[in-house]
Design an enzyme around this catalytic site. Structure first.
Site, PDB file in Angstrom:
ATOM      1  N   SER A 130       1.001  -1.252   0.006  1.00 42.04           N
ATOM      2  CA  SER A 130      -0.408   0.362   0.327  1.00 42.04           C
ATOM      3  C   SER A 130       0.711   1.314  -0.014  1.00 42.04           C
ATOM      4  O   SER A 130       1.588   1.673  -1.258  1.00 42.04           O
ATOM      5  CB  SER A 130      -0.493  -0.250   1.796  1.00 42.04           C
ATOM      6  OG  SER A 130      -1.873   1.001   1.216  1.00 42.04           O
ATOM      7  N   ASP A 260      -9.777  -5.324  -4.932  1.00 44.33           N
ATOM      8  CA  ASP A 260      -8.712  -4.067  -3.713  1.00 44.33           C
ATOM      9  C   ASP A 260      -9.861  -3.403  -3.647  1.00 44.33           C
ATOM     10  O   ASP A 260      -9.995  -2.293  -5.194  1.00 44.33           O
ATOM     11  CB  ASP A 260      -7.358  -4.043  -3.700  1.00 44.33           C
ATOM     12  CG  ASP A 260      -7.344  -3.492  -3.173  1.00 44.33           C
ATOM     13  OD1 ASP A 260      -7.392  -2.345  -2.640  1.00 44.33           O
ATOM     14  OD2 ASP A 260      -5.674  -3.767  -2.928  1.00 44.33           O
ATOM     15  N   HIS A 289      -7.760  -5.439   0.075  1.00 42.84           N
ATOM     16  CA  HIS A 289      -6.270  -4.713  -0.153  1.00 42.84           C
ATOM     17  C   HIS A 289      -5.529  -5.884   0.780  1.00 42.84           C
ATOM     18  O   HIS A 289      -4.434  -5.389   1.214  1.00 42.84           O
ATOM     19  CB  HIS A 289      -6.892  -3.309   0.571  1.00 42.84           C
ATOM     20  CG  HIS A 289      -5.451  -2.940   0.181  1.00 42.84           C
ATOM     21  ND1 HIS A 289      -5.148  -2.235  -0.749  1.00 42.84           N
ATOM     22  CD2 HIS A 289      -5.113  -1.801   1.382  1.00 42.84           C
ATOM     23  CE1 HIS A 289      -3.843  -0.910  -0.561  1.00 42.84           C
ATOM     24  NE2 HIS A 289      -4.300  -0.677   0.684  1.00 42.84           N
TER      25      HIS A 289
END
Length: 309
Positions: A130, A260, A289
């Protein structure tokens, strides 16, 4: 009065100890260790350094608003395979300094460079999730020459998240303004809602939520500083990594969940893989995610295969 003097003396002693720890070089033994590195602007960065000092190093970059604790599963797995595993808490996150400024990708990458140089890591594999994927990308592009052997991006934010004229498929700025408003209004509730909902995909029909994962995510977030997290939203959403990606020539594994809900795959992994010179893209059907946590065994296995190929 006596109590006040005692607290003051204790705080001073702790400050001296922390400063000394930040400047102390890591031991040459193969025992597990934690420590501190000092960034160029004096910010103190906490790190974990586990495994044999002569082992191949893997450096992990955590997501927003978490800490190095988010990599527990991966660090234990790769430690068991003989690797030297390192993870740090980003400035303002976890156990690192809660400073007022420097909450941008250039400082994040420079802080990583301070840790890497402090530990003298060379030919390392860098793994970022991320926001940590953006941090790892900027580090590899600006500081990684001769120190980065391979790169792994998991649900990563590059090339750029926000919608712009050049990035019409991005998310509207209103989405990130909403993040800021929710954080400022009730950070604790906001983090709880993110963890029990889109981050792990627990808001999808048929997906059983894990209270332990939710609570651990919330715990990590609340350990960090509100100001760092608030300013970090701009860093992860508005930073353009296009030129960074173009400049990276080391083998890069790009992993992303098809479901995601935080960093949509079409405007991130798919575009990043096209910009990188030497990329392998893998999209996991239906995964969220937070798939490095919900499906750790699968992700670990794929990273290991990439590293050892």
């Amino acid at each position: 009065m006596a109590g006040t003097l005692t607290l003051t003396a204790t705080a001073a002693a702790m400050s001296v100890t922390t400063a000394a720890a930040a400047d102390k070089k890591p031991a040459s033994s193969s025992s597990n260790a934690t420590g501190y590195a000092t960034a160029k602007d004096g910010t103190v960065i906490f790190y974990k350094d586990w495994g044999p000092r002569d082992g191949k190093p893997i450096v992990f970059h955590h997501g927003w608003p978490l800490s190095s604790d988010d990599w527990d599963n991966q660090m234990l797995f790769f430690l068991s395979k003989g690797y030297r595993v390192v993870a740090h808490d980003r400035r303002g996150h976890g156990r690192s300094s809660q400073v007022s400024d420097g909450h941008d990708m250039d400082h994040y990458a420079s802080d990583v460079a301070a840790v890497v140089e402090h530990l003298d890591l060379r030919s390392a594999i860098h793994v970022g999730h991320s926001t940590g994927g953006g941090e790892a990308t900027r580090y590899a592009a600006k500081h990684g020459k001769g120190r980065v052997a391979k790169l792994v991006l998991i649900g990563a934010v590059p090339p750029i998240m926000v919608k712009t004229a050049e990035n019409p498929g991005g998310l509207p700025i209103d989405v990130f303004d909403g993040f800021r408003a929710a954080l400022a209004a009730n950070r604790s509730q906001f983090y709880y809602d993110v963890a029990r909902g889109p981050f792990f995909g627990f808001n999808r029909d048929g997906v059983e939520a894990s209270d332990a994962m939710i609570q651990n995510w919330w715990r990590q977030g609340m350990t960090g500083a509100a100001n760092a997290h608030y300013l970090g939203i701009k860093a992860f959403s508005e930073t353009d990594f296009t030129e960074d990606l173009k400049s990276i020539d080391v083998p890069t594994l790009v992993l992303h969940g098809e479901d995601d809900q935080v960093v949509p795959v079409a405007d991130s992994a798919v575009l990043s893989a096209k910009l990188l010179k030497n990329a392998t893209l893998k999209i996991y059907k239906g995964l969220p995610h937070g798939m490095a946590t919900t499906h750790a065994a699968m992700i670990n296995s794929d990273i290991l295969s990439f590293i050892e190929s």
